[in-house]
Design a protein around this motif. Structure first.
Motif, PDB file in Angstrom:
ATOM      1  N   SER A  85      87.734  26.170  39.035  1.00 35.98           N
ATOM      2  CA  SER A  85      88.938  25.897  39.825  1.00 35.98           C
ATOM      3  C   SER A  85      88.924  24.474  40.370  1.00 35.98           C
ATOM      4  O   SER A  85      89.914  23.740  40.276  1.00 35.98           O
ATOM      5  CB  SER A  85      89.054  26.897  40.982  1.00 35.98           C
ATOM      6  OG  SER A  85      89.263  28.206  40.508  1.00 35.98           O
ATOM      7  N   LEU A  86      87.803  24.068  40.925  1.00 35.04           N
ATOM      8  CA  LEU A  86      87.705  22.735  41.518  1.00 35.04           C
ATOM      9  C   LEU A  86      87.791  21.637  40.462  1.00 35.04           C
ATOM     10  O   LEU A  86      88.357  20.568  40.722  1.00 35.04           O
ATOM     11  CB  LEU A  86      86.395  22.612  42.296  1.00 35.04           C
ATOM     12  CG  LEU A  86      86.217  23.562  43.487  1.00 35.04           C
ATOM     13  CD1 LEU A  86      84.855  23.349  44.140  1.00 35.04           C
ATOM     14  CD2 LEU A  86      87.335  23.401  44.501  1.00 35.04           C
ATOM     15  N   SER A  87      87.242  21.908  39.281  1.00 36.97           N
ATOM     16  CA  SER A  87      87.276  20.889  38.223  1.00 36.97           C
ATOM     17  C   SER A  87      88.701  20.615  37.744  1.00 36.97           C
ATOM     18  O   SER A  87      89.006  19.514  37.279  1.00 36.97           O
ATOM     19  CB  SER A  87      86.398  21.325  37.048  1.00 36.97           C
ATOM     20  OG  SER A  87      86.946  22.458  36.400  1.00 36.97           O
ATOM     21  N   PHE A  88      89.575  21.629  37.853  1.00 35.42           N
ATOM     22  CA  PHE A  88      90.986  21.452  37.500  1.00 35.42           C
ATOM     23  C   PHE A  88      91.848  21.147  38.729  1.00 35.42           C
ATOM     24  O   PHE A  88      93.079  21.194  38.670  1.00 35.42           O
ATOM     25  CB  PHE A  88      91.516  22.705  36.803  1.00 35.42           C
ATOM     26  CG  PHE A  88      91.027  22.877  35.400  1.00 35.42           C
ATOM     27  CD1 PHE A  88      91.531  22.104  34.365  1.00 35.42           C
ATOM     28  CD2 PHE A  88      90.025  23.803  35.113  1.00 35.42           C
ATOM     29  CE1 PHE A  88      91.072  22.257  33.063  1.00 35.42           C
ATOM     30  CE2 PHE A  88      89.554  23.963  33.814  1.00 35.42           C
ATOM     31  CZ  PHE A  88      90.073  23.187  32.786  1.00 35.42           C
ATOM     32  N   LYS A  89      91.179  20.869  39.854  1.00 34.49           N
ATOM     33  CA  LYS A  89      91.825  20.511  41.113  1.00 34.49           C
ATOM     34  C   LYS A  89      92.786  21.605  41.596  1.00 34.49           C
ATOM     35  O   LYS A  89      93.864  21.323  42.119  1.00 34.49           O
ATOM     36  CB  LYS A  89      92.544  19.171  40.978  1.00 34.49           C
ATOM     37  CG  LYS A  89      91.587  18.019  40.666  1.00 34.49           C
ATOM     38  CD  LYS A  89      92.288  16.678  40.608  1.00 34.49           C
ATOM     39  CE  LYS A  89      91.284  15.559  40.334  1.00 34.49           C
ATOM     40  NZ  LYS A  89      91.938  14.223  40.252  1.00 34.49           N
ATOM     41  N   LYS A  90      92.340  22.857  41.409  1.00 34.98           N
ATOM     42  CA  LYS A  90      93.111  24.002  41.875  1.00 34.98           C
ATOM     43  C   LYS A  90      92.477  24.544  43.155  1.00 34.98           C
ATOM     44  O   LYS A  90      91.260  24.507  43.321  1.00 34.98           O
ATOM     45  CB  LYS A  90      93.124  25.109  40.817  1.00 34.98           C
ATOM     46  CG  LYS A  90      93.844  24.746  39.527  1.00 34.98           C
ATOM     47  CD  LYS A  90      93.793  25.911  38.554  1.00 34.98           C
ATOM     48  CE  LYS A  90      94.514  25.590  37.254  1.00 34.98           C
ATOM     49  NZ  LYS A  90      94.436  26.736  36.300  1.00 34.98           N
ATOM     50  N   THR A  91      93.306  25.069  44.047  1.00 43.50           N
ATOM     51  CA  THR A  91      92.763  25.680  45.255  1.00 43.50           C
ATOM     52  C   THR A  91      92.158  27.042  44.928  1.00 43.50           C
ATOM     53  O   THR A  91      92.567  27.701  43.972  1.00 43.50           O
ATOM     54  CB  THR A  91      93.850  25.863  46.327  1.00 43.50           C
ATOM     55  OG1 THR A  91      94.885  26.714  45.801  1.00 43.50           O
ATOM     56  CG2 THR A  91      94.447  24.529  46.741  1.00 43.50           C
TER      57      THR A  91
END
Length: 228
Positions: free
Chosen positions: A160-166
């Motif tokens: 999630s963080l790698s795709f800049k998603k919360t």
């Protein structure tokens, strides 16, 4: 990697094939006791580390019979086969065994599973040790890279963080996770001293799922503000 340098590792799989050239793979039917015995006679392992199980909490709640078949019956078959063939067994259990007993658990606390998954693993512990008292049972909660078909808790956070998603994580759910490499080394240390029975192998820190995510984000240089 350190374990693979010292030992010949064979991965027992059910219905998938993994792209792991450095590890031998063997399809095994744990539900068929006599087929399992024949496979083990061919493989001739010195040690079996039994990790097969249904771990999805929601799936376990929805299908109790299937959960017991996977988490209890298969564990019993493996323990019985190891006893018959004189193979050392390490049975990986869980720490989902104690409910409403305070923030910290002592060795002498009585089992009170938090869910169907925990109940099935508790029953498996009993059956494994009854049929094969020399088994080593490890109660733990580990984290690390998961297989491609089922990403782990830490994988989900990193993805999630790698795709800049919360991503939303709980501040009121606590655990004591241990890195799988550390767990593996500890298990092998216990094997070398011929330990048997139940051992609790946990991380040093009691941490919330939310704070775990924050630490993971900082470790991999991701934006921890994406964790809600």
């Amino acid at each position: 990697l350190n374990i693979r340098k010292k030992f010949n590792v064979i991965l027992g799989i059910h219905n998938r094939t993994f792209l792991l050239n450095e590890i031998k793979q063997k399809k095994i039917n744990l539900n068929d006791y006599f087929a399992l015995i024949q496979d083990l006679k061919i493989i001739k392992p010195k040690i079996i580390i039994h990790t097969a199980g249904l771990t999805n909490i929601e799936d376990c709640e929805r299908n109790i019979d299937f959960t017991n078949k996977i988490n209890v019956n298969l564990a019993y078959n493996v323990a019985k086969a190891c006893k018959e063939l004189n193979i050392s067994l390490v049975h990986i259990s869980t720490d989902h065994l104690f409910d409403n007993q305070g923030p910290y658990i002592k060795e002498e606390n009585k089992i009170c599973p938090v869910n169907i998954y925990g109940k099935s693993k508790a029953e498996a512990e009993i059956k494994v040790l009854n049929i094969n008292p020399n088994s080593l049972v490890i109660r733990t909660n580990f984290f690390g890279w998961g297989p491609f078909h089922r990403i782990s808790f830490s994988d989900r956070i990193i993805e999630s963080l790698s795709f800049k998603k919360t991503i939303s994580l709980f501040k009121d759910v606590f655990f004591t996770p241990i890195l799988i490499e550390e767990l593996s080394n500890i298990v092998h240390d216990l094997i070398e001293v011929k330990a048997t029975g139940i051992y609790n192998v946990a991380g040093n820190d009691r941490i919330s799922k939310y704070d775990f995510g924050i630490k993971l984000a900082k470790k991999f240089n991701y934006d921890y503000n994406l964790i809600k």
